[in-house]
Design a protein around this motif. Structure first.
Motif, PDB file in Angstrom:
ATOM      1  N   LEU A  47       0.833  -1.205   0.000  1.00  0.00           N
ATOM      2  CA  LEU A  47       0.000   0.000   0.000  1.00  0.00           C
ATOM      3  C   LEU A  47       0.868   1.254   0.000  1.00  0.00           C
ATOM      4  N   SER A  48       0.272   2.376  -0.386  1.00  0.00           N
ATOM      5  CA  SER A  48       0.997   3.643  -0.295  1.00  0.00           C
ATOM      6  C   SER A  48       1.116   4.024   1.171  1.00  0.00           C
ATOM      7  N   LYS A  49       2.057   4.906   1.471  1.00  0.00           N
ATOM      8  CA  LYS A  49       2.296   5.292   2.861  1.00  0.00           C
ATOM      9  C   LYS A  49       1.018   5.834   3.512  1.00  0.00           C
ATOM     10  N   ALA A  50       0.298   6.654   2.757  1.00  0.00           N
ATOM     11  CA  ALA A  50      -0.908   7.270   3.310  1.00  0.00           C
ATOM     12  C   ALA A  50      -1.953   6.197   3.620  1.00  0.00           C
ATOM     13  N   ASP A  51      -2.141   5.271   2.699  1.00  0.00           N
ATOM     14  CA  ASP A  51      -3.115   4.202   2.916  1.00  0.00           C
ATOM     15  C   ASP A  51      -2.711   3.333   4.106  1.00  0.00           C
ATOM     16  N   GLN A  52      -1.392   3.083   4.189  1.00  0.00           N
ATOM     17  CA  GLN A  52      -0.891   2.310   5.321  1.00  0.00           C
ATOM     18  C   GLN A  52      -1.287   2.965   6.632  1.00  0.00           C
ATOM     19  N   LEU A  53      -0.991   4.255   6.728  1.00  0.00           N
ATOM     20  CA  LEU A  53      -1.264   4.983   7.973  1.00  0.00           C
ATOM     21  C   LEU A  53      -2.742   4.944   8.320  1.00  0.00           C
ATOM     22  N   GLU A  54      -3.566   5.098   7.294  1.00  0.00           N
ATOM     23  CA  GLU A  54      -4.996   5.108   7.531  1.00  0.00           C
ATOM     24  C   GLU A  54      -5.455   3.762   8.082  1.00  0.00           C
ATOM     25  N   GLN A  55      -4.965   2.710   7.420  1.00  0.00           N
ATOM     26  CA  GLN A  55      -5.335   1.352   7.837  1.00  0.00           C
ATOM     27  C   GLN A  55      -4.857   1.075   9.260  1.00  0.00           C
ATOM     28  N   ILE A  56      -3.619   1.494   9.562  1.00  0.00           N
ATOM     29  CA  ILE A  56      -3.057   1.254  10.891  1.00  0.00           C
ATOM     30  C   ILE A  56      -3.856   2.004  11.949  1.00  0.00           C
ATOM     31  N   ASP A  57      -4.156   3.266  11.660  1.00  0.00           N
ATOM     32  CA  ASP A  57      -4.905   4.065  12.631  1.00  0.00           C
ATOM     33  C   ASP A  57      -6.279   3.460  12.901  1.00  0.00           C
ATOM     34  N   HIS A  58      -6.914   3.006  11.816  1.00  0.00           N
ATOM     35  CA  HIS A  58      -8.224   2.380  11.935  1.00  0.00           C
ATOM     36  C   HIS A  58      -8.145   1.168  12.895  1.00  0.00           C
ATOM     37  N   LEU A  59      -7.156   0.336  12.661  1.00  0.00           N
ATOM     38  CA  LEU A  59      -7.024  -0.866  13.489  1.00  0.00           C
ATOM     39  C   LEU A  59      -6.645  -0.531  14.932  1.00  0.00           C
ATOM     40  N   LEU A  60      -5.754   0.434  15.079  1.00  0.00           N
ATOM     41  CA  LEU A  60      -5.326   0.820  16.427  1.00  0.00           C
ATOM     42  C   LEU A  60      -6.528   1.309  17.242  1.00  0.00           C
ATOM     43  N   THR A  61      -7.373   2.093  16.585  1.00  0.00           N
ATOM     44  CA  THR A  61      -8.540   2.605  17.287  1.00  0.00           C
ATOM     45  C   THR A  61      -9.483   1.465  17.645  1.00  0.00           C
ATOM     46  N   LEU A  62      -9.736   0.631  16.638  1.00  0.00           N
ATOM     47  CA  LEU A  62     -10.668  -0.472  16.819  1.00  0.00           C
ATOM     48  C   LEU A  62     -10.218  -1.394  17.948  1.00  0.00           C
ATOM     49  N   LEU A  63      -8.936  -1.628  18.047  1.00  0.00           N
ATOM     50  CA  LEU A  63      -8.426  -2.572  19.047  1.00  0.00           C
ATOM     51  C   LEU A  63      -7.945  -1.861  20.306  1.00  0.00           C
ATOM     52  N   LYS A  64      -8.287  -0.609  20.429  1.00  0.00           N
ATOM     53  CA  LYS A  64      -7.952   0.173  21.635  1.00  0.00           C
ATOM     54  C   LYS A  64      -6.457   0.158  21.907  1.00  0.00           C
TER      55      LYS A  64
END
Lengths: 542, 358
Positions: B108-125
């Motif tokens: 993935l592009s860096k921006a997409d990576q960050l978005e995906q990571i942030d999404h998961l981090l939030t979801l998993l607290k």
């Protein structure tokens, strides 16, 4: 467990590398075996029985003394309330940094007829000649054995102490609850459990003894190693030297097998090593005896020799010595950096091959490549000469055939041979360090990258190598230090006029002029201290 | 719902030892399958074969119409789009939480990576721990990171190898419910291995019971409990205890009396074992004419469900040794003493008879 990959190129490179590392020894053995029976018969009728007898006798005495020094000191340190325990605990490791030939030279200087000890005795008691009193003669076989044991016993001390410290204290507690005293528990439980470790370390001492060249040469005790050296450099007889080297190699092989057998018993690991142990309380008299014993090992094995060296250096050092030191130091550095880098690279190649590849015989390249460690430097040098010599001739002929000027002894007469020999000899150290690092990585980390869509290359560069970084540095340093210290292989293989620190120090010792090289000798000792300090720290951390 | 995973005739032999033999299995998209079986039955091997860590000897594995394995071809693990959560989590110790999660996202592009990571981090607290190293986290947090890392590349199938075995018993249930919700939210198809059947009831939609390299039964957990298809399945899941019965055309005779069979099926005269759940046994101690004593207490323990007894048949009750029982499990509020004799009867229910494998 299951291994993941099957990279054909990696496989090929691994097997070829392992083969290259072992081929010289095979060539030498072949040369030794096919050396004419007449030659062998001649050797047997003349010098060989004495050489063999000396070699075995020396080995016997060294192992006996080293066992006495090593096991006793390890027992005292771990099992009793000896004073200054924490200092002695690491001080007893230091003699390992002292090359035996240095100790031999220094003590000869100190204790022989013209030395300060006997001189002073003669003045005090007004003796006129050697006939009026008895004084031990250090330049004998038992003397050589004592010198070797003084610097080799820490192998036994280190492993035995480690085992004692790792032993499950609940075993000792159980034995106490079953009615044995602390002392009885030691003899009935702790010591028998340590037997495999003692056996392994004793075989290490045995290997080092069989490989020793400089000490026996200096004491003029003729063993197989000195015979190989003399036969080749003195008489230029490659066949006879090969035959002698092959015999020594067979002896070593025997020790290696014995060592591996003992190693299988080395499995008493403990989950509770940190439980407080109850110590044997020494009486005042015992305390003095124990302290005397441990401190004399430290003093005679390390402190006294290093002080003598420092005094020499202070008295005799000058500018010319320093400049010689710099040039030989650079040579040593060059050789050691090459050897360490190549050995670590090979260890990673083969270690990760074993770890990651689905090949029934994946451990084979690694095992083969580690075999050189047991091989004495003199034997290894013969192996290089008998392999690289013919290759050089063949190369020269080929180049001349193509119409160019012959390049000379490109391989056997250059640094190549020295570095090659060092890599063969010390690959085992790199292998051992790298493998123990690899074993620390949980197997699941091999699979995790693939489950995330990352391939072998990505897994190596992003997971395995970064995790192994400290291990790689450690392995490099260990090989580097050993290469700096190595003597006999360098002595036999070095190009004309090429001196390393150790070869120069040895030359000066042979010429009874160590004063000129005291600084170099101190440097060698300091390099020797490096892995001891590192390993000790590393162990404490784990 | 369409079929996501199909396994046909899968056999695996490792070091001349057959680990799996001719195993068939299929799983619908979005389902969570719990794989249970005694240790060494081949559960983990099956998981490793699906992930591509083991090459099967024969058989096919297909995910979403992509052939992963047949007799010759074997798609490398990294190309399978199968994620895995390892028993020890296998988190990379040299990387931070964020870098661990990003590991499988390099395409993935860096921006997409960050978005995906942030999404998961939030979801998993895990937002507070994005730059922490793994050793700074608790066991439960580490497992969350492992889940986030595995879900990040959006695998078609997620494999979980005993994911809850390292978690404190008190936390375990909570975590299981949480993760199940998460997987459902992602519509992830998953297979998880466990030796604890209770985990399957909490976590899975489907249950598969394995023994000795074979799949014995695959169905909804409730169905398997009511209708186990073999002695082994019922025995492994400890659905009840076993009462030996002599079967005739219309009835089954045991030391606890005769029961009439609803259907006179074709089972000829033979010795079968009746699965008796504790709730289907009636225990009495009073001595009247209707109750004759037919069992005695062998073992007593106290549980939340009342007193738990193991009962054995009386020594002199029969000439037919094959009908003797030794370990019928019964719960009762009555307080009994060891070797006390009792009267046991079977309540009428849907009887399940099985042949005991030898």
């Amino acid at each position: 467990m299951i291994a993941l990959y099957n990279n054909k190129i990696w496989k090929l490179v691994s097997y070829v590398t392992a083969l290259v590392l072992i081929v010289p020894m095979l060539v030498m053995l072949l040369g030794g075996v096919s050396a004419s029976t007449q030659l062998f018969l001649h050797l047997w009728q003349t010098v060989l029985p004495t050489y063999l007898e000396n070699t075995l006798l020396l080995a016997f005495w060294v192992v006996l003394l080293a066992l006495l020094f090593g096991v006793l000191s390890a027992s005292i340190i771990t099992q009793t309330n000896i004073v200054c325990k924490h200092q002695l605990r690491w001080l007893l490791l230091l003699p390992l940094a002292m090359p035996a030939y240095l100790v031999a030279y220094l003590y000869t200087d100190l204790f022989d007829y013209a030395g300060p000890v006997q001189r002073n005795l003669r003045t005090w008691f007004d003796w006129q000649s050697a006939n009026e009193y008895w004084f031990f003669d250090i330049r004998t076989l038992p003397g050589a054995a004592l010198m070797l044991a003084l610097v080799l016993f820490p192998y036994i001390y280190m492993l035995t102490r480690g085992t004692f410290e790792q032993q499950d204290q609940n075993l000792i507690r159980a034995s106490r609850l079953l009615g044995l005293t602390a002392k009885q528990s030691f003899f009935k439980v702790a010591l028998p459990l340590a037997r495999p470790a003692i056996a392994v370390s004793a075989s290490l001492v045995l290997m080092e003894t069989l490989a020793d060249f400089a000490t026996v040469q200096y004491f003029a005790v003729n063993t197989l190693t000195t015979a190989i050296y003399d036969t080749w450099l003195g008489y230029g007889d490659l066949g006879a030297a090969n035959a002698l080297a092959s015999i020594l190699m067979l002896l070593i092989l025997f020790v290696v097998l014995a060592e591996q057998r003992s190693r299988t018993g080395l499995r008493h690991q403990s989950a509770r090593p940190n439980l407080k142990r109850e110590l044997i309380q020494l009486s005042f008299g015992q305390q003095i005896l124990a302290s005397l014993f441990c401190w004399s090992l430290v003093v005679f094995g390390f402190l006294l020799p290093i002080i003598l060296l420092i005094i020499m250096a202070v008295q005799y050092s000058d500018i010319t010595q320093l400049s010689a030191l710099v040039s030989t130091g650079i040579n040593s550095l060059k050789v050691s950096v090459f050897a360490a880098t190549i050995a670590v690279f090979i260890a990673l190649l083969l270690g990760l091959y074993q770890r990651l590849h689905a090949d029934k015989y994946r451990h084979l390249p690694l095992q083969i490549s580690g075999f050189g460690y047991a091989v004495p430097g003199t034997v290894l040098a013969m192996a290089m000469l008998s392999t690289l010599g013919p290759v050089d001739h063949w190369l020269n002929e080929a180049v001349e055939f193509l119409g160019f000027a012959a390049p000379g002894l490109m391989l056997s007469g250059s640094l190549f041979a020295v570095v090659f020999a060092l890599v063969v000899r010390f690959s085992a150290i790199a292998n051992g360090t790298i493998i123990s690092g690899i074993k620390q990585i949980p197997q699941s980390l091999d699979y995790a990258p693939a489950s995330l869509g990352v391939n072998l290359l990505g897994s190596l560069t992003k997971v395995h190598l970064p995790i192994l970084k400290p291990t790689i540095m450690m392995a490099w340093l260990l090989v580097f230090v050993e290469a700096m210290k190595e003597l006999p292989a360098v002595l036999l293989l070095r190009p004309f006029n090429f001196e390393t620190l150790s070869s120069q120090v040895y030359q000066l010792i042979s010429d009874e002029m160590l004063e000129q090289g005291a600084l170099g000798a101190i440097l060698i000792v300091l390099f020797g201290l490096l892995p001891i300090v590192l390993l000790n720290k590393h162990k404490e951390k784990v | 719902m369409s079929t996501l995973l199909t396994i046909e005739q899968l056999s695996i032999t490792l070091q001349d030892k057959s680990i799996l033999s001719t195993l068939d299995l299929s799983l619908n998209e979005g389902d969570i399958l719990g794989l249970v079986g005694a240790s060494g039955c081949g559960k983990t091997t099956l998981l490793n074969a699906i992930a591509g860590f083991i090459k099967p000897s024969t058989g096919r594995i297909v995910i979403d119409d992509n052939l992963l394995n047949d007799g010759e071809h074997c798609l490398p693990a990294e190309q399978r789009q199968v994620g895995m959560i390892f028993q020890d989590y296998a988190l990379f110790p040299h990387l931070t939480v964020k870098e661990n999660i990003a590991f499988g996202l390099s395409k993935l592009s860096k921006a997409d990576q960050l978005e995906q990571i942030d999404h998961l981090l939030t979801l998993l607290k895990l937002s507070d721990y994005r730059d922490s190293h793994i050793h700074q986290l608790s066991g439960g947090q580490q497992q969350r990171v492992a889940i986030a890392r595995a879900l990040a590349p959006k695998p078609k199938l997620l494999l979980l190898d005993e994911p809850f075995s390292n978690i404190d018993a008190r936390l375990r249930n909570e975590l299981m419910v949480e993760i199940r919700l998460l997987l459902k939210q992602f519509k992830t198809t998953a297979i998880f291995v466990t030796h604890n059947k209770d985990e399957v009831f909490t976590f899975a939609d489907k249950m598969a019971v394995m023994a000795q390299g074979r799949l014995l039964q695959l169905d909804a957990p409730s169905i398997i409990c009511q209708q186990p298809n073999s002695y082994q399945v019922a025995d492994f899941l400890q659905l009840g205890s076993w009462l030996p019965c002599q079967i005739n055309a219309t009835s089954a005779q045991s030391l606890l009396g005769k029961v009439n069979l609803e259907t006179s099926d074709s089972k000829r005269e033979s010795l079968l074992y009746l699965l008796v759940k504790p709730s289907n046994l009636l225990l009495k101690v009073s001595t009247d004419a209707n109750n004759h004593m037919n069992a005695q207490v062998e073992y007593i323990s106290v549980t939340e469900q009342g007193n738990h007894y193991y009962l054995s048949s009386l020594d002199d009750s029969t000439d037919d040794e094959s009908l003797a029982f030794s370990k019928l499990s019964v719960y009762s509020d009555i307080v009994l003493s060891l070797k006390q004799k009792v009267a046991l009867t079977i309540r009428p229910h849907h009887y399940l008879f099985f042949d005991k494998p030898t």
